[in-house]
Design an enzyme around this catalytic site. Structure first.
Site, PDB file in Angstrom:
ATOM      1  N   SER B  11      49.534  65.388  50.251  1.00 28.96           N
ATOM      2  CA  SER B  11      50.599  64.388  50.329  1.00 28.96           C
ATOM      3  C   SER B  11      51.890  65.075  50.761  1.00 28.96           C
ATOM      4  O   SER B  11      51.900  65.760  51.791  1.00 28.96           O
ATOM      5  CB  SER B  11      50.718  63.681  48.980  1.00 28.96           C
ATOM      6  OG  SER B  11      51.572  62.592  49.068  1.00 28.96           O
ATOM      7  N   HIS B  38      48.823  61.556  53.124  1.00 31.84           N
ATOM      8  CA  HIS B  38      49.641  60.353  52.930  1.00 31.84           C
ATOM      9  C   HIS B  38      50.763  60.343  53.962  1.00 31.84           C
ATOM     10  O   HIS B  38      51.435  61.358  54.148  1.00 31.84           O
ATOM     11  CB  HIS B  38      50.254  60.340  51.530  1.00 31.84           C
ATOM     12  CG  HIS B  38      49.236  60.215  50.442  1.00 31.84           C
ATOM     13  ND1 HIS B  38      49.440  60.666  49.175  1.00 31.84           N
ATOM     14  CD2 HIS B  38      47.985  59.684  50.450  1.00 31.84           C
ATOM     15  CE1 HIS B  38      48.371  60.416  48.432  1.00 31.84           C
ATOM     16  NE2 HIS B  38      47.465  59.828  49.187  1.00 31.84           N
ATOM     17  N   ASP B 131      46.719  60.933  43.297  1.00 31.81           N
ATOM     18  CA  ASP B 131      45.596  60.546  44.135  1.00 31.81           C
ATOM     19  C   ASP B 131      44.707  61.770  44.343  1.00 31.81           C
ATOM     20  O   ASP B 131      45.200  62.889  44.475  1.00 31.81           O
ATOM     21  CB  ASP B 131      46.126  60.017  45.473  1.00 31.81           C
ATOM     22  CG  ASP B 131      45.045  59.349  46.304  1.00 31.81           C
ATOM     23  OD1 ASP B 131      44.005  58.967  45.733  1.00 31.81           O
ATOM     24  OD2 ASP B 131      45.245  59.208  47.527  1.00 31.81           O
TER      25      ASP B 131
END
Lengths: 272, 192
Positions: B11, B38, B131
């Site tokens: 991310s 992401h 996540d």
């Protein structure tokens, strides 16, 4: 071993749904369907997918819940604003030359994108000579689409999308907000026909000038995608437009040669 | 063990981190690599182009129904979940966000674990949310190899820390060792 059994159980479950209720998910992309089945399983108190298959056969209400899980209804007004901008700038000038316009929105979910198109047509003074056929296999979402009531919390995002899409007026002209909801103006619904249609099992029902089917094909395997692209080709008149999602394409199919790229980046094709 | 594929979840801070890892890989590298980074939903394929220009393997944004090829690096398109299918192709979904993310690392990892089982390597890198923890756990349970970037070397430590907390991972490696480690897996692969 567990995964092998799970895959067999999923095949049997899908077969059972088809035989019992006529909904055919056998040619959907497996990974996504499996996630949705396991999601429902984890919330159902059932132990295995086999138990779920039994429940599906004897409990119609449970089947209805699973059908809702299977139908992806994630959508928004003017989703991908650049797409609507292209429609306005490139496709509308062509449609303006026609005496009347027929648009099919296949897989319309809860209708946000149908009303987006209706707004666009209104602003381009084309709405009164247009009929929009908005279809989905899911009866529940068709009803919601028809109601045209959306959570007010999303209005800010939709307004922003509307402006990016080249909106000519104020987005607030098209709904009335009350409590936590926004009701789409009923005048936008006048020329929209909402109906059930299943891309997997139903076929052509009219000759269209434009078909919108965005982010639906990604859930189908190649065989089913091929069927649906055939269906679209047969449903379009000569020079009609086909609009797919930004990551979808017709270029793998044997119908590929029947279409030219009209706006390549936005996946707007035109039938030869 | 002959690993077949590597999945990577990353991310915030991902672009530089990925560059530092992928630049180690030789041009004859034969495992497939699939990455969820992401990104802002309106991003284009800049990340894939950036990495492609700096690495000896082909890096591309994943297309739906694309066959997963050895030695290729696939990046999830912004605003779509990326899934691995039984027949080792990739598929996309616009289903709801998972862990506030689309693409979600869990979605990629869980579907990849189903298909590649013990032939899968899962790697969690820098990031500001949780996540990927569930997905990495599933990779471990399916017999795959699990690696997490040492949180001390991560630009944002939340994601590696969450992964370490939820799974007994096989290796916790500082950033500079991850690229060479992947290369050593490949060297073993060649020997076997």
């Amino acid at each position: 071993m567990k995964i092998e059994n799970e895959n067999i159980e999923i095949k049997l479950l899908l077969e059972a749904m088809y035989l019992k209720y006529g909904y055919d998910f056998k040619n959907y992309s497996k990974a996504s369907i499996k996630r949705r089945i396991l999601y429902r399983l984890s919330r159902s108190g059932l132990k295995t997918i086999s138990e779920m298959q039994h429940k599906i056969l004897y409990d119609k209400q449970f089947f209805e819940i699973l059908i809702q899980d299977f139908s992806i209804n994630v959508t928004e007004m003017f989703r991908d604003p650049s797409f609507y901008k292209s429609i306005r700038e490139k496709v509308i000038p062509v449609l303006k030359k026609l005496p009347f316009i027929k648009i099919w929105h296949a897989g319309c979910a809860t209708g946000e994108e149908v009303y987006s198109m209706a707004i666009l047509l209104k602003e381009e003074s084309l709405y009164d000579k247009t009929t929009i056929y908005a279809t989905d296999f899911n009866e529940g979402v068709i009803k919601k689409a028809k109601d045209g009531i959306y959570p007010a919390e999303r209005l800010k995002e939709y307004t922003c999308n509307y402006q990016k899409a080249g909106g000519k007026s104020s987005f607030a002209d098209y709904y009335s907000a009350k409590y936590d909801y926004a009701l789409i103006n009923k005048s936008l619904e006048k020329n929209i026909v909402f109906a059930e249609h299943n891309l997997v099992t139903d076929w052509v029902f009219g000759e269209m000038n434009m078909i919108m089917c965005r982010n639906v094909l990604i859930y189908f395997n190649r065989d089913l995608q091929t069927r649906v692209i055939h269906l679209f080709r047969n449903s379009l008149c000569k020079d009609g437009f086909l609009c797919l999602g930004s990551k979808e394409s017709i270029r793998f199919s044997e119908c590929s040669d029947d279409f030219v790229d009209f706006v390549k980046k936005e996946k707007i094709y035109r039938k030869k | 063990m002959k690993y077949e594929a590597i999945v990577i979840g990353v991310s915030s801070g991902g672009m530089i981190t990925l560059d530092k890892i992928l630049r180690h890989l030789p041009s004859d590298f034969a495992l497939s690599i699939i990455i969820v980074q992401h990104q802002h939903p309106e991003s284009d394929d800049f990340l894939a182009r950036f990495l492609d220009a700096r690495c000896s393997l082909t890096v591309k944004q994943a297309d739906e129904k694309e066959i997963i090829m050895p030695g290729k690096i696939y990046i999830a398109p912004p605003n779509y979940h990326l899934l691995v299918e039984e027949d080792k192709t990739l598929s996309l979904s616009t289903n709801k966000h998972v862990n506030f993310a689309r693409p979600s690392i869990d979605v990629l990892f869980e579907t990849a674990a189903d298909v590649f089982g013990e032939k899968l390597v899962g790697i969690i890198l820098t990031g500001a949310n949780e996540d990927g923890s569930r997905g990495l756990k599933k990779i471990k349970e399916s017999g795959g190899l699990t690696i997490v970037q040492d949180p001390d070397t991560a630009e944002v430590a939340t994601m590696p820390k969450a992964a370490i907390a939820s799974t007994k991972v096989d290796y916790i490696l500082p950033l500079e060792n991850i690229g060479p480690f992947i290369c050593s897996l490949y060297a073993l692969w060649l020997k076997e």
